[in-house]
Design an enzyme around this catalytic site. Structure first.
Site, PDB file in Angstrom:
ATOM      1  N   ASP A  92       0.851  -1.201   0.000  1.00 56.53           N
ATOM      2  CA  ASP A  92       0.000   0.000   0.000  1.00 56.53           C
ATOM      3  C   ASP A  92       0.877   1.237   0.000  1.00 56.53           C
ATOM      4  O   ASP A  92       2.063   1.184   0.365  1.00 56.53           O
ATOM      5  CB  ASP A  92      -0.965   0.018   1.200  1.00 56.53           C
ATOM      6  CG  ASP A  92      -0.259   0.088   2.548  1.00 56.53           C
ATOM      7  OD1 ASP A  92       0.800  -0.572   2.715  1.00 56.53           O
ATOM      8  OD2 ASP A  92      -0.750   0.791   3.451  1.00 56.53           O
ATOM      9  N   GLU A 157       0.052  -1.049   5.964  1.00 58.31           N
ATOM     10  CA  GLU A 157       1.128  -0.503   6.793  1.00 58.31           C
ATOM     11  C   GLU A 157       0.971   0.994   6.962  1.00 58.31           C
ATOM     12  O   GLU A 157       1.190   1.545   8.040  1.00 58.31           O
ATOM     13  CB  GLU A 157       2.496  -0.826   6.166  1.00 58.31           C
ATOM     14  CG  GLU A 157       3.663  -0.649   7.130  1.00 58.31           C
ATOM     15  CD  GLU A 157       4.211   0.762   7.187  1.00 58.31           C
ATOM     16  OE1 GLU A 157       4.970   1.062   8.109  1.00 58.31           O
ATOM     17  OE2 GLU A 157       3.873   1.591   6.316  1.00 58.31           O
TER      18      GLU A 157
HETATM   19  N1  BES Z   1       8.684   3.178   5.443  1.00 60.39           N
HETATM   20  C1  BES Z   1       8.032   3.818   6.518  1.00 60.39           C
HETATM   21  C2  BES Z   1       8.739   3.646   7.839  1.00 60.39           C
HETATM   22  C3  BES Z   1       9.942   4.531   7.964  1.00 60.39           C
HETATM   23  C4  BES Z   1       9.803   5.893   7.924  1.00 60.39           C
HETATM   24  C5  BES Z   1      11.163   3.993   8.129  1.00 60.39           C
HETATM   25  C6  BES Z   1      10.902   6.723   8.039  1.00 60.39           C
HETATM   26  C7  BES Z   1      12.257   4.802   8.248  1.00 60.39           C
HETATM   27  C8  BES Z   1      12.130   6.169   8.201  1.00 60.39           C
HETATM   28  C9  BES Z   1       6.627   3.276   6.681  1.00 60.39           C
HETATM   29  O1  BES Z   1       6.003   3.010   5.460  1.00 60.39           O
HETATM   30  C10 BES Z   1       5.802   4.348   7.357  1.00 60.39           C
HETATM   31  O2  BES Z   1       5.622   5.391   6.811  1.00 60.39           O
HETATM   32  N2  BES Z   1       5.299   4.054   8.551  1.00 60.39           N
HETATM   33  C11 BES Z   1       4.379   4.900   9.231  1.00 60.39           C
HETATM   34  C12 BES Z   1       3.697   4.046  10.262  1.00 60.39           C
HETATM   35  C13 BES Z   1       2.449   4.633  10.865  1.00 60.39           C
HETATM   36  C14 BES Z   1       1.401   4.901   9.840  1.00 60.39           C
HETATM   37  C15 BES Z   1       1.915   3.734  11.938  1.00 60.39           C
HETATM   38  C16 BES Z   1       5.088   6.074   9.882  1.00 60.39           C
HETATM   39  O3  BES Z   1       6.222   5.940  10.343  1.00 60.39           O
HETATM   40  O4  BES Z   1       4.507   7.153   9.904  1.00 60.39           O
HETATM   41 ZN    ZN Z   2       5.403   4.941   4.595  1.00 56.17          ZN
END
Ligand code: BES
Ligand code: ZN
Length: 461
Positions: A92, A157
């Protein structure tokens, strides 16, 4: 089996155009999980992933429906004696607005200067793709994998993985593995691959402040009743002190202190503050006193306002006293803060400081636990060697400020360690206009993912 993967690397090179064509097709599917109108597209992306897993010679591929978006599972079992690697990722993507700031359409993948532009290029379609293609290359050249391989690719996610924990609980046997491998983070910098061993957690709220029955003339009534926009601004402003510390009582109680060793290691990383400021377009950095930028980013919790809405925001001026004000706020958490506890503390605190003159409603949205790995698992060494072979440079160890909620679940519920070998870059505009992925890193990632399977099979044996 030869330990060098020369013929696999050659296969990857020979097939690079086709890999890109297939990735383009994946990126054209607008699988925005938060948008109910895209439900069918999200489903289409799940089916696309299932097809990729079949192409990667998985013997069993299933698309599991959930009450939200589907979960895609795939597996290839080579032998009971081989270790099992579980690949996790998400198909997604985030919304694309403001869409007018994209130089080319978010779902029209385009290559410019060695970078592939599209929503999801880095987060996370391009990154899960490297694990589809490394397996494909292995089986096409050697007719077998050096490990048993499983995939768990979800579609929620970006909206907090709300149905994943339940799926994992119900399918513990299916998901049995020795290690989870995830590529959904960024390298430390261009040319510096990294292994990420810590993530922040998250709690997220909507705050609604309600005043009078309806919007009022600000001259006729202003000065006699509370203005919800102003009250909300005061509530938000009260959440931090002048030292950049969050004022919520109890907020820091469970925060694990950085060790001296970690502080030294963070300080040794090539972080250039002037370049960072320039890149972000700010004159000064800001944050909690007494901590370096990397410490604030990776190991300290934060309170952020994600959005604000109230009153008249159109062109011109309107003298109005708004009836309502709304904010979206979130807190990034670090070990050992518990989302549940922080949620309770925050709700109670906000109630206690809100004046009687307005009504307050606080709604919990998604969240996730923070995570930090112990650094002694053999998979980390396998990943370090694999990245070194794939990128020609030894990776650094780092933490990340973002969240991937399921990683804590893997650790706590399944007792499986996770290895995060992301190949994005910090400036790849994830969640923003003009998201992109460096193509050199994409192919380095495929090579590294193949090397990882090989390295891990030898190390776990
Ligand atoms: N790929 C990201 C996680 C991430 C962000 C890793 C920045 C390293 C650096 C993931 O897809 C993401 O955006 N996660 C969300 C999770 C939330 C919606 C619970 C986030 O971190 O905001
Ligand atoms: Zn993300």
């Amino acid at each position: 089996m030869a330990a060098d993967l020369n013929e696999i690397v050659r296969y990857i090179e020979k097939n690079s155009d086709r890999y890109l064509q297939e990735l383009f097709e994946f990126l054209r599917i607008p699988s925005i999980s938060t948008d109910p109108e895209r439900k069918q597209d999200v489903r289409k992306a799940a089916e696309f992933v299932a097809d990729q897993l079949r192409k990667a010679s998985m013997q069993r591929v299933e698309v599991f429906p959930t009450d939200g978006h589907p979960i895609v599972y795939g597996e290839r079992v080579e032998s009971k004696n081989k270790p099992t690697v579980l690949i996790y990722g998400h198909y997604d993507v985030q919304p694309v607005d403001p869409v007018n700031l994209w130089e080319t359409g978010p779902f029209e993948p385009t290559i410019r200067n060695g970078e592939l532009y599209a929503r999801g290029a880095a987060d996370d379609k391009g990154q899960i793709f490297i694990h589809f293609k490394s397996a494909e290359a292995f089986v096409e050249t050697r007719q077998a994998l050096p490990v048993n391989l499983k995939y768990l690719i979800e579609g929620e996610e970006e909206v907090g993985s709300s149905h994943l924990d339940e799926f994992i609980e119900k399918n513990r046997d299916l998901l049995k593995a020795d290690v989870v491998v995830i590529s959904d983070t960024a390298m430390f910098a261009r040319g510096i691959p990294s292994i990420c061993y810590g993530l922040r957690g998250l709690v997220y709220f909507q705050i609604d402040v309600r005043g009078p029955r309806q919007d009022l003339h600000s001259g006729t009534f202003g000065g006699t009743i509370a203005n919800p926009a102003f009250v909300l601004a005061q509530l938000l402003a009260a959440m931090k002190d002048e030292k950049g510390r969050v004022t919520l009582p109890g907020f820091y109680d469970d925060v694990r202190n950085l060790t001296e060793r970690e502080r030294r290691e963070f300080a040794a990383l090539p972080f250039a503050e002037p370049a960072y400021k320039k890149e972000l377009g700010v004159a000064e950095l800001s944050g909690e006193e007494g901590f370096s930028p990397l410490e604030r980013l990776w190991a300290r919790p934060t309170f952020e306002v994600n959005g604000l809405l109230s009153g008249f925001t159109g062109e011109g001026a309107k003298t109005v006293l708004p009836a309502t004000a709304m904010a979206k706020v979130s807190m990034r958490l670090v070990p050992d803060q518990q989302p549940e506890k922080i949620e309770r503390l925050f709700e109670a605190h906000l109630q206690s400081i809100t004046p009687q003159s307005v009504q307050l409603k606080v709604t919990r949205m998604h969240g996730g636990k923070p995570w930090v790995a112990s650094l002694d698992h053999p998979a980390l060494l396998a990943a370090a060697n694999a990245l070194e072979k794939g990128f020609g440079r030894r990776p650094v160890f780092q933490r990340e400020g973002g969240s991937i909620p399921v990683v804590a679940t893997f650790a706590e519920r399944l007792k499986i360690p996770s290895v995060l070998m992301g190949i994005g870059l910090p400036d790849e505009n994830a969640h923003a206009p003009n998201e992109k992925l460096d193509l050199g890193n994409f192919f380095g990632g495929i090579r590294s993912a193949a090397y990882f399977l090989e390295e891990f099979s030898r190390r776990a044996a």
